[in-house]
Design an enzyme around this catalytic site. Sequence first.
Site, PDB file in Angstrom:
ATOM      1  N   LYS A  11     -10.009   7.330  -4.626  1.00  0.00           N
ATOM      2  CA  LYS A  11     -11.185   7.561  -4.033  1.00  0.00           C
ATOM      3  C   LYS A  11     -12.517   7.718  -4.509  1.00  0.00           C
ATOM      4  O   LYS A  11     -12.410   7.816  -6.006  1.00  0.00           O
ATOM      5  CB  LYS A  11     -11.129   8.947  -2.998  1.00  0.00           C
ATOM      6  CG  LYS A  11     -10.104   8.616  -1.940  1.00  0.00           C
ATOM      7  CD  LYS A  11      -9.609   9.791  -1.148  1.00  0.00           C
ATOM      8  CE  LYS A  11      -8.497   9.751  -0.081  1.00  0.00           C
ATOM      9  NZ  LYS A  11      -8.607  10.862   0.795  1.00  0.00           N
ATOM     10  N   TYR A  51      -9.835   4.939   8.808  1.00  0.00           N
ATOM     11  CA  TYR A  51      -9.515   6.396   9.223  1.00  0.00           C
ATOM     12  C   TYR A  51      -9.516   6.600  10.861  1.00  0.00           C
ATOM     13  O   TYR A  51      -9.866   7.900  11.447  1.00  0.00           O
ATOM     14  CB  TYR A  51     -10.068   7.247   8.643  1.00  0.00           C
ATOM     15  CG  TYR A  51      -9.710   7.527   7.067  1.00  0.00           C
ATOM     16  CD1 TYR A  51      -8.695   8.107   6.868  1.00  0.00           C
ATOM     17  CD2 TYR A  51     -10.749   7.226   6.167  1.00  0.00           C
ATOM     18  CE1 TYR A  51      -8.181   8.468   5.652  1.00  0.00           C
ATOM     19  CE2 TYR A  51     -10.277   7.378   4.851  1.00  0.00           C
ATOM     20  CZ  TYR A  51      -9.106   7.974   4.461  1.00  0.00           C
ATOM     21  OH  TYR A  51      -8.466   8.113   3.308  1.00  0.00           O
ATOM     22  N   ASN A 114     -10.378  14.508  -2.266  1.00  0.00           N
ATOM     23  CA  ASN A 114      -8.876  14.748  -2.843  1.00  0.00           C
ATOM     24  C   ASN A 114      -8.522  13.612  -3.378  1.00  0.00           C
ATOM     25  O   ASN A 114      -6.992  13.137  -3.473  1.00  0.00           O
ATOM     26  CB  ASN A 114      -7.916  15.265  -1.825  1.00  0.00           C
ATOM     27  CG  ASN A 114      -7.696  14.265  -0.638  1.00  0.00           C
ATOM     28  OD1 ASN A 114      -8.347  13.097  -0.717  1.00  0.00           O
ATOM     29  ND2 ASN A 114      -6.997  14.694   0.176  1.00  0.00           N
ATOM     30  N   HIS A 117      -5.536   8.342  -2.009  1.00  0.00           N
ATOM     31  CA  HIS A 117      -4.922   8.025  -0.513  1.00  0.00           C
ATOM     32  C   HIS A 117      -3.742   7.104  -0.940  1.00  0.00           C
ATOM     33  O   HIS A 117      -3.437   6.452  -1.517  1.00  0.00           O
ATOM     34  CB  HIS A 117      -5.645   7.164   0.400  1.00  0.00           C
ATOM     35  CG  HIS A 117      -5.027   6.695   1.829  1.00  0.00           C
ATOM     36  ND1 HIS A 117      -4.645   7.708   2.727  1.00  0.00           N
ATOM     37  CD2 HIS A 117      -4.405   5.579   1.937  1.00  0.00           C
ATOM     38  CE1 HIS A 117      -4.075   6.783   3.514  1.00  0.00           C
ATOM     39  NE2 HIS A 117      -3.688   5.428   3.102  1.00  0.00           N
ATOM     40  N   GLU A 128      -2.384  -0.895   6.674  1.00  0.00           N
ATOM     41  CA  GLU A 128      -3.191  -0.590   5.612  1.00  0.00           C
ATOM     42  C   GLU A 128      -3.311  -1.879   4.622  1.00  0.00           C
ATOM     43  O   GLU A 128      -4.441  -1.959   4.284  1.00  0.00           O
ATOM     44  CB  GLU A 128      -3.071   0.833   4.977  1.00  0.00           C
ATOM     45  CG  GLU A 128      -3.100   1.882   5.805  1.00  0.00           C
ATOM     46  CD  GLU A 128      -2.619   3.170   5.415  1.00  0.00           C
ATOM     47  OE1 GLU A 128      -2.697   4.345   6.276  1.00  0.00           O
ATOM     48  OE2 GLU A 128      -2.261   3.248   4.318  1.00  0.00           O
TER      49      GLU A 128
HETATM   50  P1  IDP Z   1      -3.217  12.300   3.625  1.00  0.00           P
HETATM   51  O1  IDP Z   1      -4.584  11.678   2.997  1.00  0.00           O
HETATM   52  O2  IDP Z   1      -2.441  13.410   2.603  1.00  0.00           O
HETATM   53  O3  IDP Z   1      -2.173  11.429   4.270  1.00  0.00           O
HETATM   54  P2  IDP Z   1      -4.201  13.073   6.245  1.00  0.00           P
HETATM   55  O4  IDP Z   1      -3.667  14.365   7.028  1.00  0.00           O
HETATM   56  O5  IDP Z   1      -3.617  11.608   6.841  1.00  0.00           O
HETATM   57  O6  IDP Z   1      -3.770  13.205   4.644  1.00  0.00           O
HETATM   58  O7  IDP Z   1      -5.746  13.022   6.092  1.00  0.00           O
HETATM   59  C1  IDP Z   1      -6.664  11.869   5.853  1.00  0.00           C
HETATM   60  C2  IDP Z   1      -7.567  12.614   4.786  1.00  0.00           C
HETATM   61  O8  IDP Z   1      -8.512  13.347   5.549  1.00  0.00           O
HETATM   62  C3  IDP Z   1      -6.898  13.500   3.531  1.00  0.00           C
HETATM   63  O9  IDP Z   1      -6.692  12.633   2.482  1.00  0.00           O
HETATM   64  C4  IDP Z   1      -8.412  14.167   3.586  1.00  0.00           C
HETATM   65  O10 IDP Z   1      -9.261  13.575   2.728  1.00  0.00           O
HETATM   66  C5  IDP Z   1      -9.087  14.234   4.885  1.00  0.00           C
HETATM   67  N1  IDP Z   1      -8.845  15.592   5.670  1.00  0.00           N
HETATM   68  C6  IDP Z   1      -7.660  15.945   6.183  1.00  0.00           C
HETATM   69  N2  IDP Z   1      -7.419  17.051   6.769  1.00  0.00           N
HETATM   70  C7  IDP Z   1      -8.536  17.651   6.468  1.00  0.00           C
HETATM   71  C8  IDP Z   1      -8.994  19.019   6.629  1.00  0.00           C
HETATM   72  O11 IDP Z   1      -8.765  19.892   7.423  1.00  0.00           O
HETATM   73  N3  IDP Z   1     -10.581  19.119   6.296  1.00  0.00           N
HETATM   74  C9  IDP Z   1     -11.321  18.203   5.489  1.00  0.00           C
HETATM   75  N4  IDP Z   1     -10.721  16.833   5.203  1.00  0.00           N
HETATM   76  C10 IDP Z   1      -9.275  16.695   5.819  1.00  0.00           C
END
Ligand code: IDP
Length: 143
Positions: A11, A51, A114, A117, A128
Amino acid sequence: MALERTFSIIKPDAVAKNVIGAIYNRFESAGLRIVAAKMLHLSKEQAEGFYAEHSARPFFGALVSFMTSGPVMVQVLEGEDAVRKHREIMGATNPKDALAGTLRADYAASIDENAVHGSDAAASAAREIAYFFTEAELCARTR
Ligand code: IDP
């Protein structure tokens, strides 16, 4: 177990930290092979489409804005049990919960930014991969 493919994004925050090579090293050290890769600056439409399943979530706008804030590296990883292995290397979505030594523990500042992905299942991996790569861009390892 059969060879499997999964989809990965480094990212914008991790690209900005200049740790593409360090992250590739983790993949390769775990036995995952990169079979396709490119750098992209996602458009708003591309990020929203990728997304789409999160479009009703309160963080969707911030997520799209973050994912379009700078270039990303997208890649396809191949190996035994690739989806699960890649998720293990990445660590939990929230870096506060990520185990020591995982990519998110080492490189992510927050749940909003974070670092990486990774597909969460074989079906999402296929979808994807097809979102970013044509079949012809996936390079079988012949040696
Ligand atoms: P993942 O990336 O670990 O699969 P997902 O639940 O699919 O997690 O969420 C996709 C992305 O959305 C996450 O990597 C993060 O960047 C963002 N995200 C998920 N939950 C939150 C939240 O509660 N607050 C802010 N961003 C979130």
